[in-house]
Scaffold this active site. Structure first.
Site, PDB file in Angstrom:
ATOM      1  N   SER A  68      52.713  61.422  -4.745  1.00 41.54           N
ATOM      2  CA  SER A  68      51.980  61.032  -5.950  1.00 41.54           C
ATOM      3  C   SER A  68      52.707  60.009  -6.819  1.00 41.54           C
ATOM      4  O   SER A  68      53.018  58.919  -6.373  1.00 41.54           O
ATOM      5  CB  SER A  68      51.654  62.299  -6.729  1.00 41.54           C
ATOM      6  OG  SER A  68      50.839  62.000  -7.813  1.00 41.54           O
ATOM      7  N   HIS A  69      53.054  60.421  -8.030  1.00 40.72           N
ATOM      8  CA  HIS A  69      53.665  59.538  -9.027  1.00 40.72           C
ATOM      9  C   HIS A  69      55.192  59.527  -8.912  1.00 40.72           C
ATOM     10  O   HIS A  69      55.853  58.841  -9.671  1.00 40.72           O
ATOM     11  CB  HIS A  69      53.268  60.028 -10.415  1.00 40.72           C
ATOM     12  CG  HIS A  69      53.596  61.483 -10.584  1.00 40.72           C
ATOM     13  ND1 HIS A  69      52.885  62.475  -9.933  1.00 40.72           N
ATOM     14  CD2 HIS A  69      54.579  62.107 -11.258  1.00 40.72           C
ATOM     15  CE1 HIS A  69      53.406  63.647 -10.221  1.00 40.72           C
ATOM     16  NE2 HIS A  69      54.441  63.454 -11.029  1.00 40.72           N
ATOM     17  N   ARG A  87      56.498  68.628  -1.697  1.00 39.08           N
ATOM     18  CA  ARG A  87      57.167  67.394  -2.114  1.00 39.08           C
ATOM     19  C   ARG A  87      58.665  67.630  -2.125  1.00 39.08           C
ATOM     20  O   ARG A  87      59.139  68.551  -2.794  1.00 39.08           O
ATOM     21  CB  ARG A  87      56.689  66.962  -3.506  1.00 39.08           C
ATOM     22  CG  ARG A  87      55.235  66.561  -3.483  1.00 39.08           C
ATOM     23  CD  ARG A  87      54.727  66.124  -4.842  1.00 39.08           C
ATOM     24  NE  ARG A  87      53.285  65.931  -4.774  1.00 39.08           N
ATOM     25  CZ  ARG A  87      52.488  65.727  -5.808  1.00 39.08           C
ATOM     26  NH1 ARG A  87      52.996  65.659  -7.022  1.00 39.08           N
ATOM     27  NH2 ARG A  87      51.190  65.574  -5.638  1.00 39.08           N
ATOM     28  N   LYS A 136      41.061  64.016  -8.149  1.00 33.37           N
ATOM     29  CA  LYS A 136      40.930  63.125  -9.293  1.00 33.37           C
ATOM     30  C   LYS A 136      40.967  61.690  -8.785  1.00 33.37           C
ATOM     31  O   LYS A 136      41.418  61.444  -7.664  1.00 33.37           O
ATOM     32  CB  LYS A 136      42.008  63.399 -10.329  1.00 33.37           C
ATOM     33  CG  LYS A 136      43.431  63.347  -9.821  1.00 33.37           C
ATOM     34  CD  LYS A 136      44.341  63.892 -10.904  1.00 33.37           C
ATOM     35  CE  LYS A 136      45.798  63.784 -10.550  1.00 33.37           C
ATOM     36  NZ  LYS A 136      46.291  64.880  -9.724  1.00 33.37           N
ATOM     37  N   ASP A 181      45.392  58.498  -7.693  1.00 32.87           N
ATOM     38  CA  ASP A 181      44.483  59.508  -8.244  1.00 32.87           C
ATOM     39  C   ASP A 181      44.662  59.669  -9.750  1.00 32.87           C
ATOM     40  O   ASP A 181      43.790  60.180 -10.435  1.00 32.87           O
ATOM     41  CB  ASP A 181      44.595  60.861  -7.505  1.00 32.87           C
ATOM     42  CG  ASP A 181      45.985  61.460  -7.552  1.00 32.87           C
ATOM     43  OD1 ASP A 181      46.917  60.786  -8.043  1.00 32.87           O
ATOM     44  OD2 ASP A 181      46.147  62.608  -7.084  1.00 32.87           O
ATOM     45  N   ARG A 182      45.806  59.208 -10.295  1.00 24.48           N
ATOM     46  CA  ARG A 182      45.993  59.269 -11.747  1.00 24.48           C
ATOM     47  C   ARG A 182      45.620  57.926 -12.375  1.00 24.48           C
ATOM     48  O   ARG A 182      45.652  56.896 -11.692  1.00 24.48           O
ATOM     49  CB  ARG A 182      47.453  59.544 -12.096  1.00 24.48           C
ATOM     50  CG  ARG A 182      47.933  60.873 -11.608  1.00 24.48           C
ATOM     51  CD  ARG A 182      49.353  61.109 -12.071  1.00 24.48           C
ATOM     52  NE  ARG A 182      49.785  62.433 -11.667  1.00 24.48           N
ATOM     53  CZ  ARG A 182      50.730  63.131 -12.280  1.00 24.48           C
ATOM     54  NH1 ARG A 182      51.379  62.606 -13.296  1.00 24.48           N
ATOM     55  NH2 ARG A 182      51.052  64.329 -11.860  1.00 24.48           N
ATOM     56  N   GLU A 211      42.480  66.234 -16.763  1.00 23.16           N
ATOM     57  CA  GLU A 211      43.748  66.898 -17.067  1.00 23.16           C
ATOM     58  C   GLU A 211      44.592  65.995 -17.953  1.00 23.16           C
ATOM     59  O   GLU A 211      44.521  64.767 -17.849  1.00 23.16           O
ATOM     60  CB  GLU A 211      44.522  67.165 -15.786  1.00 23.16           C
ATOM     61  CG  GLU A 211      43.868  68.153 -14.868  1.00 23.16           C
ATOM     62  CD  GLU A 211      44.799  68.482 -13.712  1.00 23.16           C
ATOM     63  OE1 GLU A 211      45.370  69.573 -13.732  1.00 23.16           O
ATOM     64  OE2 GLU A 211      44.962  67.637 -12.828  1.00 23.16           O
TER      65      GLU A 211
HETATM   66  C1  G16 Z   1      49.168  67.231  -9.391  1.00 20.67           C
HETATM   67  C2  G16 Z   1      47.935  68.061  -9.517  1.00 20.67           C
HETATM   68  C3  G16 Z   1      47.417  68.031 -10.914  1.00 20.67           C
HETATM   69  C4  G16 Z   1      48.508  68.431 -11.889  1.00 20.67           C
HETATM   70  C5  G16 Z   1      49.716  67.546 -11.696  1.00 20.67           C
HETATM   71  C6  G16 Z   1      50.900  67.955 -12.546  1.00 20.67           C
HETATM   72  O1  G16 Z   1      48.861  65.890  -9.590  1.00 20.67           O
HETATM   73  O2  G16 Z   1      46.922  67.622  -8.642  1.00 20.67           O
HETATM   74  O3  G16 Z   1      46.330  68.873 -11.000  1.00 20.67           O
HETATM   75  O4  G16 Z   1      48.055  68.346 -13.201  1.00 20.67           O
HETATM   76  O5  G16 Z   1      50.118  67.624 -10.352  1.00 20.67           O
HETATM   77  O6  G16 Z   1      51.335  69.195 -12.146  1.00 20.67           O
HETATM   78  P1  G16 Z   1      52.677  69.823 -12.684  1.00 20.67           P
HETATM   79  O7  G16 Z   1      52.514  69.898 -14.175  1.00 20.67           O
HETATM   80  O8  G16 Z   1      52.733  71.141 -12.017  1.00 20.67           O
HETATM   81  O9  G16 Z   1      53.812  68.897 -12.341  1.00 20.67           O
HETATM   82  P2  G16 Z   1      49.510  64.738  -8.695  1.00 20.67           P
HETATM   83  O10 G16 Z   1      48.949  63.475  -9.258  1.00 20.67           O
HETATM   84  O11 G16 Z   1      51.000  64.874  -8.887  1.00 20.67           O
HETATM   85  O12 G16 Z   1      49.073  65.050  -7.313  1.00 20.67           O
END
Ligand code: G16
Length: 583
Positions: free
Chosen positions: A124-125, A25, A400, A304-305, A387
């Site tokens: 993602s977010h 990212r 997820k 996914d969240r 999580e």
């Molecule tokens: C990803 C991972 C998750 C993790 C999250 C936050 O989610 O798939 O398992 O909990 O990142 O990670 P970090 O605390 O390292 O920022 P996503 O939704 O960003 O793909």
């Protein structure tokens, strides 16, 4: 039929292409640098090896964020030149991360083919737009994110890469039209098939849940529902799933048109960023609306969240997974024959542990990163996992799943209300959570994020914490000097995980301080940011006394928060007096 030739182009390595918690990212401007994306995609093909690439079907799609359309065309050309037989794409390049996982696992093509992997284009977010974030990750045959063995190999390859292959003469493919575009290259035919983004996923949801029971719930005059897509890819599923399948009113959906900049918002479903939903549910600071809906939910950019809300009520993600696990067998047909086990990431509260213990279920604690659940699920050891970072899911796929979590909660509500007659007292989200606390006790929980901190300052915080662990008596002297009203620390360590299936070891996965009364402080660096470092502080206290489970979380946790921030010398090292986000 158009034909193409394979061209070899010279390139040189770009620094920093190491995938984080879930893929690479970076800012869009970084991805737009010459051959930046090309290098990463070619490195992935090199790392996979010819037998996992040549003649194979690969999915390429994502959350539709800015730069996705250009990226898809680049990937199609590199894939064709590397001998990929077929590319599967969701219409307009849109597929949620869980839908990609479902497609890899379940979709069978016209010639009986199955996908061997996928490039998922998402950050993602994180926000999207010309000056915001883009991301790419590779998922493998089981539908889950590549494990560290492969991501490390991809990264190593990016550090030495000096050439990539691309298909010369291959025109850009129209990804807005459903249908197949066929070409020929040196290895034979090459097809790009564009299909409806939602069909496979909706079919899977229908096989898991009792949608007619949810439909009855949504039709009750005393029940109301709303869903916020935050202008992410969830919008491509919401109308089909909620309006067409479940007969929800169109007005119950907001921000459900996917946009490449997420409408200028931050597509992160939490109390800070899902502002519109938070206000609508009566949780805003400006005073509650007249009558908020009974149930509200949101999903992030790649869906996914999830965030689950009741009327003027927030369900923490850690409680959410525990409550789903506690109710799954009764409420969700997919789990009717029982749960194989449950799992959570290390910083997630221990609520799920208590449920697992009560229901005599196998339980696993893994490092942060959904990929760590994959082996457990493949080995039939785990059915439901979650999580604290607003991720919940099950072994129906290997990611997820935001909309799955929404349907899981609606299923629980439908089950709890099945015998409540019209005009009777509706069992609400808040009732379910309070009942759960009364039975299992409550894990008060909060997370403080310090985003975009100077990387050296963040390292100093973590080094200091590692050092503190060497002597528990000394540590306890410091803690009691900060606050006399918290319990003593009984154990401290740097979390290390040995995968029970393949024996692989993941070290340095966060620093834990475990207190005598079950409270925990966890510190770790995020692996998903695109600039600087993000320090996450996780604070948790378990209270079993029924009379005290209803208290305010921030108030209850105040002494532990004080200890956490002083213990790590947050302000001294980072010069930050307050966090960027509190969840
Ligand atoms: C990803 C991972 C998750 C993790 C999250 C936050 O989610 O798939 O398992 O909990 O990142 O990670 P970090 O605390 O390292 O920022 P996503 O939704 O960003 O793909």
């Amino acid at each position: 039929m158009a034909s193409f030739t394979v061209a070899k182009r010279t390139t040189s390595p770009h620094e920093g292409q190491k995938p984080g918690t879930s893929g690479l990212r970076k800012k869009v401007t970084e991805f737009q640098k010459e051959n930046y994306l090309h290098n990463f995609v070619q490195a992935t093909f090199f790392a996979l090896g010819e037998d996992k690439v040549k003649g194979k079907t690969i999915v390429v799609s994502g959350d539709g964020r800015y730069f996705s359309r250009e990226a898809i065309q680049i990937i199609i050309k590199i894939a064709a030149a590397n001998g990929v037989r077929r590319i599967w794409i969701g219409q307009n390049g849109l597929l949620s991360t869980p839908a990609v996982s479902a497609i890899i696992r379940n979709r069978v093509g016209q010639e009986g083919e199955k996908a061997s992997g996928a490039f998922i284009l998402t950050a993602s977010h994180n926000p999207g737009g010309p000056h915001e974030d883009f991301g790419i990750k590779y998922n493998t045959e089981n539908g889950g994110p590549a494990l560290e063995g492969l991501t490390n190999k991809i990264y190593e390859t990016t550090t030495t890469i000096n050439e990539f292959y691309t298909a010369d003469g291959l025109p850009d493919v129209d990804i807005a039209q459903i249908g197949t575009s066929s070409f020929t290259g040196p290895d034979g035919p090459f097809d790009v098939e564009v299909f409806d983004s939602a069909d496979d996923y909706v079919k899977l949801m229908k096989s898991i849940f009792d949608l007619s029971a949810i439909k009855e719930l949504l039709a009750r005059p005393d029940f109301s529902f709303c869903f916020d897509g935050l202008h992410g890819v969830a919008g491509a599923y919401a109308t089909k799933l909620f309006v067409q399948e479940l007969s929800a009113k169109e007005s119950s959906l907001c921000n459900c048109i996917p946009k490449e900049d997420f409408g200028g918002g931050h597509p992160d479903p939490n109390l800070t960023y899902a502002k519109e939903l938070v206000l609508r549910m009566g949780l805003g600071k400006t005073g509650p609306p007249a009558d908020p809906p009974e149930f509200g939910a949101a999903a992030d950019g790649d869906a996914d969240r999830n965030m689950i809300l009741g009327k003027r009520f927030f369900v923490t993600p850690s409680d959410s997974v525990a409550i789903i696990a506690a109710n799954a067998v009764d409420s969700i047909p997919y789990f009717r024959s029982g749960l194989k086990g449950v799992a959570r990431s290390m910083p997630t509260s221990a609520a799920l542990d208590v449920v697992a213990n009560n229901l005599k279920l196998r339980f696993f604690e893994v490092p942060t990163g959904w990929k760590f659940f994959g082996n457990l699920m493949d080995a039939g050891m785990c059915s439901i996992c979650g999580e604290e970072s607003f991720g919940t899911g099950s072994d129906h796929i290997r990611e997820k799943d935001g909309l799955w979590a929404v349907l899981a909660w609606l299923s629980i509500l439908a089950y709890k209300n099945k015998d409540v007659p019209a005009g009777g007292k509706l069992v609400t989200v808040e009732d379910i959570v309070r009942q759960y606390w009364a039975t299992y006790g409550r894990h008060f929980y909060t997370r403080y994020d310090y985003e975009n901190v100077d990387a050296n300052a963040a390292k100093k915080v973590m080094d200091h914490l590692v050092e503190l662990q060497s002597s528990i008596p000394d540590l306890n002297k410091i803690v009691s000097g900060i606050r006399s009203d918290v319990a003593g620390i009984k154990e401290a360590d740097e979390f290390e995980y040995k995968d029970p299936v393949d024996g692989s070891v993941a070290s340095h996965q966060g620093i834990r301080f475990l207190f005598q009364d079950g409270s925990r402080l966890v510190f770790r660096l995020s692996g998903t940011g695109s600039v600087g470092a993000t320090i996450r502080v996780y604070i948790e206290q378990y209270i079993q006394d029924k009379a005290k489970t209803g208290g305010d979380a921030q108030e209850t946790l105040e002494p532990l928060v004080d200890v956490a921030l002083k213990l790590c010398k947050m302000e001294e090292f980072t010069k930050r007096s307050s966090p960027t986000v509190i969840t």
